[in-house]
Design a protein around this motif. Structure first.
Motif, mmCIF file in Angstrom:
data_model
loop_
_atom_site.group_PDB
_atom_site.id
_atom_site.type_symbol
_atom_site.label_atom_id
_atom_site.label_comp_id
_atom_site.label_asym_id
_atom_site.label_seq_id
_atom_site.Cartn_x
_atom_site.Cartn_y
_atom_site.Cartn_z
ATOM 1 N N SER A 80 0.839 -1.190 0.000
ATOM 2 C CA SER A 80 0.000 0.000 0.000
ATOM 3 C C SER A 80 0.876 1.242 0.000
ATOM 4 N N GLU A 81 0.259 2.397 -0.217
ATOM 5 C CA GLU A 81 1.005 3.654 -0.283
ATOM 6 C C GLU A 81 0.319 4.714 0.553
ATOM 7 N N ASN A 82 1.094 5.675 1.021
ATOM 8 C CA ASN A 82 0.540 6.791 1.769
ATOM 9 C C ASN A 82 -0.217 7.738 0.846
ATOM 10 N N LEU A 83 -1.386 8.155 1.299
ATOM 11 C CA LEU A 83 -2.114 9.228 0.640
ATOM 12 C C LEU A 83 -1.957 10.524 1.422
ATOM 13 N N TYR A 84 -1.794 10.383 2.727
ATOM 14 C CA TYR A 84 -1.724 11.551 3.599
ATOM 15 C C TYR A 84 -1.040 11.140 4.894
ATOM 16 N N VAL A 85 -0.162 12.012 5.385
ATOM 17 C CA VAL A 85 0.509 11.775 6.664
ATOM 18 C C VAL A 85 0.334 13.015 7.520
ATOM 19 N N GLU A 86 -0.011 12.802 8.777
ATOM 20 C CA GLU A 86 -0.221 13.924 9.695
ATOM 21 C C GLU A 86 0.516 13.659 10.993
ATOM 22 N N ASP A 87 1.315 14.626 11.413
ATOM 23 C CA ASP A 87 2.039 14.537 12.676
ATOM 24 C C ASP A 87 1.433 15.512 13.667
ATOM 25 N N GLN A 88 1.080 15.018 14.845
ATOM 26 C CA GLN A 88 0.514 15.895 15.872
ATOM 27 C C GLN A 88 1.589 16.766 16.512
ATOM 28 N N GLU A 89 2.793 16.242 16.592
ATOM 29 C CA GLU A 89 3.894 17.022 17.158
ATOM 30 C C GLU A 89 4.528 17.869 16.070
ATOM 31 N N ALA A 90 4.773 19.128 16.388
ATOM 32 C CA ALA A 90 5.340 20.058 15.406
ATOM 33 C C ALA A 90 6.778 19.671 15.079
ATOM 34 N N LEU A 91 7.091 19.700 13.783
ATOM 35 C CA LEU A 91 8.463 19.435 13.357
ATOM 36 C C LEU A 91 9.298 20.694 13.512
ATOM 37 N N LEU A 92 10.579 20.514 13.726
ATOM 38 C CA LEU A 92 11.494 21.647 13.825
ATOM 39 C C LEU A 92 12.005 21.996 12.438
ATOM 40 N N ALA A 93 11.837 23.262 12.047
ATOM 41 C CA ALA A 93 12.205 23.697 10.692
ATOM 42 C C ALA A 93 13.672 23.441 10.399
ATOM 43 N N ASP A 94 14.536 23.716 11.352
ATOM 44 C CA ASP A 94 15.980 23.533 11.124
ATOM 45 C C ASP A 94 16.312 22.063 10.895
ATOM 46 N N HIS A 95 15.623 21.186 11.630
ATOM 47 C CA HIS A 95 15.853 19.742 11.473
ATOM 48 C C HIS A 95 15.399 19.276 10.094
ATOM 49 N N VAL A 96 14.232 19.749 9.657
ATOM 50 C CA VAL A 96 13.723 19.383 8.336
ATOM 51 C C VAL A 96 14.640 19.921 7.247
ATOM 52 N N ARG A 97 15.111 21.141 7.417
ATOM 53 C CA ARG A 97 16.025 21.735 6.430
ATOM 54 C C ARG A 97 17.262 20.858 6.244
ATOM 55 N N GLU A 98 17.820 20.395 7.352
ATOM 56 C CA GLU A 98 19.005 19.535 7.279
ATOM 57 C C GLU A 98 18.691 18.214 6.587
ATOM 58 N N GLN A 99 17.548 17.639 6.897
ATOM 59 C CA GLN A 99 17.176 16.369 6.272
ATOM 60 C C GLN A 99 16.963 16.532 4.765
#
Length: 367
Positions: free
Chosen positions: A187-206
């Motif tokens: 199966s495949e994801n259609l939508y993903v939702e995280d209740q905890e806020a992601l850190l922008a700097d961490h996402v930028r690095e990833q």
């Protein structure tokens, strides 16, 4: 003619040509009745959420971690085209508190019934060499080709259904994934939702350090502040950047298939040379954005039409001063309600795009 030769001949001269015709007709229907199909899906999803909340209020269901739309290949021979829609806790298949409804996908699978009837007649010219079981096997093998229309429709409607009060009311786990595929199979994801806020700097690095071996895909990257992000040749397919600040960000020759950018600030950004098939920019700020040499190329091989069924969506976006110079395969792009003052657009799309008189007048048409 022996069995294998007969099967090959039957498939090449009867099954495959008929399948191609039915897929073409289904695609035309999908485009024409898309709004109604999405409306029907929304009503089905609303009923699911009401059912989930009822179970939760009775203490019968933990917070939801997965919602899964499953097609049941074995039921198709009985011409039953109901998807099983199940809600699970974070335990997924280990969750034994049944919470399920059905979604009627007969609009997508009705051609299978037509094909079965026609092929039953065609097989008889092979003097018993081709059996009904052979025909059924070929039809079951083709099921994913019809499922791709359902998955595309669900993806198109997903951003609306997750904003419905009924969905917002249910109790969710820290991470929710809405998926589709064969029952208890791939199966495949259609939508993903995280209740905890992601850190922008961490996402930028990833994002910066993602690679061909470790692509950063199918992630929920909504409501992040990532201005002046510079990425080149990254695979970012099906990421959701909606409601994010991405001013002056540069995406050069990136794979952005199925990416979501709704209500994002992308002013002054660049998507130069990117693969944008099925990307969604509805309600986003794309003032002075550069799309030159970008592609919306759909995938077309042996009946597979995904990605490419959803089209490119720019409805209600701000596209003033945006540059679409030398874009290709943008025939299925939609601009209803978009502001296009001074937008640079190749003349070849004058006939393809459904534009208002005001848009036609405000666009700067180029060779």
């Amino acid at each position: 003619m022996d069995k294998q030769a007969a099967l090959y001949h039957f498939k090449e001269h009867h099954f495959t040509p008929l399948l191609d015709i039915q897929l073409d007709r289904l695609e035309a229907m999908f485009d024409r009745y898309q709004a109604q199909l999405i409306s029907d899906f929304k009503e089905s999803f609303r009923n699911l959420c009401i059912h989930i909340l009822s179970m939760q209020q009775q203490g019968q269901k933990e917070p939801i971690g997965y919602i899964h739309y499953s097609f049941l290949r074995t039921q198709m021979l009985e011409q039953s085209y109901l998807y099983m829609v199940e809600a699970y806790s974070t335990e997924w298949y280990e969750d034994d508190s049944d919470c399920k409804l059905t979604y009627d996908a007969s609009w997508a699978y009705a051609p299978m019934s037509i094909m079965l009837e026609a092929l039953e007649k065609e097989r008889k010219i092979y003097m018993g060499t081709i059996t009904s079981v052979d025909v059924e096997r070929l039809m079951l093998e083709s099921a994913p080709l019809f499922h791709q229309f359902v998955s595309s429709l669900l993806r198109l409607g997903m951003t609306e259904v997750v904003q419905m009060p009924e969905y917002l009311a249910i109790h969710k786990a820290d991470r929710v994934a809405i998926r589709t595929g064969e029952y208890k199979d791939i199966s495949e994801n259609l939508y993903v939702e995280d209740q905890e806020a992601l850190l922008a700097d961490h996402v930028r690095e990833q994002l910066i350090h993602s690679s061909e071996e470790e692509p950063y895909v199918y992630e929920n990257l909504k409501r992040l502040s990532l201005p002046h992000l510079h990425l080149m040749q990254k695979d970012l397919r099906y990421n959701d950047f909606s409601h994010s600040d991405l001013r002056e960000s540069q995406f050069h020759t990136c794979i952005l298939i199925g990416s979501m950018w709704q209500r994002s600030n992308l002013a002054g950004g660049s998507f130069q040379g990117c693969l944008l098939t099925d990307a969604d920019f509805r309600y986003s700020n794309l003032r002075d954005a550069n799309f030159s040499n970008a592609s919306g190329q759909p995938y077309r091989e042996h009946g597979v039409r995904v990605p490419g069924l959803c089209g490119l969506h720019f409805e209600h976006a701000i596209l003033d001063g945006a540059d679409f110079t030398d874009v290709h395969s943008f025939e299925h792009a939609y601009f209803d309600g978009a502001s296009m003052q001074g937008t640079l657009v190749p003349q070849k799309y004058y006939q393809h795009w459904k534009l208002s008189e005001a848009q036609l007048q405000s666009i700067v048409w180029t060779e």
